[in-house]
Enzyme design. Structure first.
Site, PDB file in Angstrom:
ATOM      1  N   LYS A  76      21.337 -39.626  21.323  1.00 39.39           N
ATOM      2  CA  LYS A  76      20.727 -38.888  20.255  1.00 39.39           C
ATOM      3  C   LYS A  76      21.367 -37.697  19.214  1.00 39.39           C
ATOM      4  CE  LYS A  76      17.570 -34.912  21.254  1.00 39.39           C
ATOM      5  NZ  LYS A  76      16.734 -34.029  22.653  1.00 39.39           N
ATOM      6  N   SER A 151      11.813 -33.906  22.258  1.00 42.46           N
ATOM      7  CA  SER A 151      12.631 -34.188  20.911  1.00 42.46           C
ATOM      8  C   SER A 151      13.325 -35.243  20.490  1.00 42.46           C
ATOM      9  CB  SER A 151      13.339 -33.250  20.893  1.00 42.46           C
ATOM     10  OG  SER A 151      14.139 -32.969  21.569  1.00 42.46           O
ATOM     11  N   SER A 175      12.113 -32.720  26.968  1.00 47.45           N
ATOM     12  CA  SER A 175      12.616 -33.541  26.061  1.00 47.45           C
ATOM     13  C   SER A 175      13.293 -34.976  26.245  1.00 47.45           C
ATOM     14  CB  SER A 175      13.697 -32.971  24.896  1.00 47.45           C
ATOM     15  OG  SER A 175      12.336 -32.026  23.718  1.00 47.45           O
TER      16      SER A 175
HETATM   17  N1  GLN Z   1       8.925 -29.101  23.620  1.00 43.76           N
HETATM   18  C1  GLN Z   1       9.913 -28.243  24.157  1.00 43.76           C
HETATM   19  C2  GLN Z   1       9.982 -27.175  22.888  1.00 43.76           C
HETATM   20  O1  GLN Z   1       9.249 -27.224  21.716  1.00 43.76           O
HETATM   21  C3  GLN Z   1      10.987 -28.812  24.679  1.00 43.76           C
HETATM   22  C4  GLN Z   1      12.393 -29.096  24.051  1.00 43.76           C
HETATM   23  C5  GLN Z   1      12.883 -29.642  24.789  1.00 43.76           C
HETATM   24  O2  GLN Z   1      13.434 -30.131  25.389  1.00 43.76           O
HETATM   25  N2  GLN Z   1      14.196 -29.780  23.925  1.00 43.76           N
HETATM   26  O3  GLN Z   1      11.260 -26.468  22.656  1.00 43.76           O
END
Ligand code: GLN
Length: 526
Positions: A76, A151, A175
């Site tokens: 990532k 994400s 994510s």
């Molecule tokens: N979807 C969650 C957020 O928007 C988790 C994101 C993540 O795990 N980085 O914060």
């Protein structure tokens, strides 16, 4: 099996070891697949084919012949790869080339992996759809009109469509697991402290974890065993021995107790609910017992997360000021609606006046103006929303009402899990309440987007490990993911249960049609 890029990591490893596969050919096939599909799917922000082939040549000449020798793994865009652009999906870090590797990257390299950098992601990992990336959205390989989740959407898409053999993602509130479930692959969020966060660009430091996204559970165990373990460079990494996750995979799970919580059903797609019930029955057939467990505070997890995570994010993002990293506004200190009066400046302060230049200077420009302009231009809307929310919840007078209160509810959520794990070895849950949603569907409605994390967030708040594995298919042919959660450092139990389930079912053999088809035809057809 017609293509090398379709191999799992453990299959490729066995072939390479037996001399039945040349790592150069493997990388070439993966790069061909990237060239064919990345223009449509945008799993990668950028790929430099020549640089990768040259890096592989160098590694083949002197690199270690470790457990991942010659295996292409993507990471990532928030994991620092030395001298490679690493921008966390944001304009504010565009052009940033870290001077060092993240520990997880170092460990992959020590095992001989070939790193393909820059899997796309939501900006600063804020999101559940990969649509907030400054570099544009990633598309779901099962249906390019849908999101891949987020994400870590680039990592999950790359693995599902054979643009890499495995991937690293990061998980602060779901994510890794949610994109894994939307893309029909396996994703594991380790226990907080299991994997070093050194070199991970921070979102919420008390929640963030790095973990594997892979084609099957064996690869997940393999990748986790490489990146897990104590690291003196991260004081929150735990000095706990790393079990032989791969070697223990097939240990029997007969007698395992699977905890079935009574969850809030609001927003739960009935197809997902049914798939989880059927998966629970598979565990019963495998000799596991099911026990009801109570997680009474799970309904408060989203509210708690959006206090704690945004508070930490606003502090972590304070460092992006245009001075030390990445992007700086090209007209520093030039507030909106004003024009330069003079390019010369004295004492670091510049003057400008309103458009038209009639009135005398009304504003003296300072370093603060440069910060303001850089942050205004460098951050996207979701990042700004979180910085503002986080600054608010941490502000004097509100700290007790929000942040402190949030931390107390977090303790209650952790206790729920502690009690549940007195009675069971793993809790089963959906990963996401729905299969992949359409691009744009939730972009203008942050609350709806936040609600899609209802089942994943509590594992981060409690610091416990959780895995998502494919367990079904919707009427539209989209993958459905099942989540298993275990007690701290219970990754071995999770992987064993997931492996037994995988052996007993066929879901992990399902792959998106796009992998073998003409991508242009696909995009018209969907
Ligand atoms: N979807 C969650 C957020 O928007 C988790 C994101 C993540 O795990 N980085 O914060």
């Amino acid at each position: 099996m017609s293509r090398l890029c379709e191999l799992t990591m453990h299959e490729a490893r066995a072939r390479i070891e037996q001399g039945g596969c040349d790592p150069r050919e493997l990388l070439r096939d993966v790069l061909d697949q990237i060239e064919r599909l990345n223009p449509l799917l945008h799993a990668y922000i950028a790929v430099d084919r020549r640089r990768l082939e040259a890096a592989l040549d160098a590694r083949l000449r002197q690199g270690p012949r470790g457990r991942l020798f010659g295996i292409p793994v993507t990471v990532k865009d928030n994991l620092c790869v030395q001298d490679e652009e690493t921008a966390c999906g944001s304009r504010i870090l565009a052009g940033f080339r870290p001077p060092y590797h993240a520990t997880a990257i170092d460990r992959l390299l020590q095992e001989g992996a070939v790193i393909i950098p820059r899997a796309n992601m939501d900006e600063f990992a804020f999101g559940s759809s990969t649509e907030t990336s400054y570099f544009g959205p990633t598309k779901n390989p099962w249906d390019p009109a849908r999101v891949p989740g987020g994400s870590s959407g680039g990592s999950a898409t790359a693995v599902a469509a054979d643009l890499a053999l495995g991937a690293l993602g990061t998980d602060t509130g779901g994510s890794i697991r949610q994109p894994a479930s939307f893309c029909g692959v396996v994703g594991l969020k380790p226990t907080y402290g299991r994997v070093s966060r050194y070199g991970l660009i921070a979102f919420a430091s008390s929640l963030d974890q790095i973990g594997p996204i892979t084609k099957d559970v064996t690869d997940c165990a393999l990748l986790l065993s490489v990146i897990a373990g104590h690291d003196p460079k991260d004081s929150t990494s735990a000095p706990v021995d790393v079990p032989d996750y791969v070697g223990r995979l097939s240990a029997p799970i007969r007698g395992f107790r699977i905890g079935v919580p009574n969850l809030p059903k609001e927003g739960l797609d009935e197809q997902v609910g049914r798939a989880i019930e059927e998966a629970t029955q598979v565990f019963q057939r495998l000799g596991c017992s099911t026990v009801p467990v109570d997680l009474p505070h799970i309904g408060s997890s989203i509210a708690t997360y959006y206090v704690v995570a945004v508070a930490e994010a606003s502090s972590n993002l304070a460092r992006y000021d245009g001075v030390q990293y990445g992007y700086r506004a090209t007209e520093p200190g030039y507030p909106r609606g004003f024009v330069w009066r003079s390019q010369t400046c004295g004492g670091g302060r510049r003057e400008c006046r309103e458009p038209g230049g009639e009135r005398p200077p009304t504003h003296t420009l300072s370093l603060l103006d440069m910060y303001e302009r850089t942050r205004d231009e460098g951050f996207g809307a979701e990042a700004k929303r979180r910085i503002i929310l986080g600054t608010y919840v941490l502000s004097r007078g509100y700290y007790d009402a929000y942040y402190l209160q949030g931390m107390k509810v977090r303790t209650l959520i952790k206790r729920d899990f502690d009690e549940a794990f007195q009675r069971c070895d793993a809790v089963v849950l959906p990963t996401s309440p729905t299969p992949a949603f359409r691009l744009g569907e939730k972009l203008d409605d942050p609350l709806q987007m936040y609600l899609s994390d209802i089942y994943t967030i509590s594992a981060n708040l409690a610091g416990v490990p959780a895995i998502s594995i494919p367990c079904g298919s919707s009427r539209e042919g989209l993958p459905i993911g099942m989540q298993l959660v275990a007690a701290p450092f219970g990754e071995e139990a999770l992987l064993r249960a997931a492996f037994a389930y995988e052996q007993a079912t066929e879901w992990h053999h399902q792959t998106p049609a796009i992998k073998g088809s003409d991508p242009v035809g696909q995009s018209h057809g969907s």
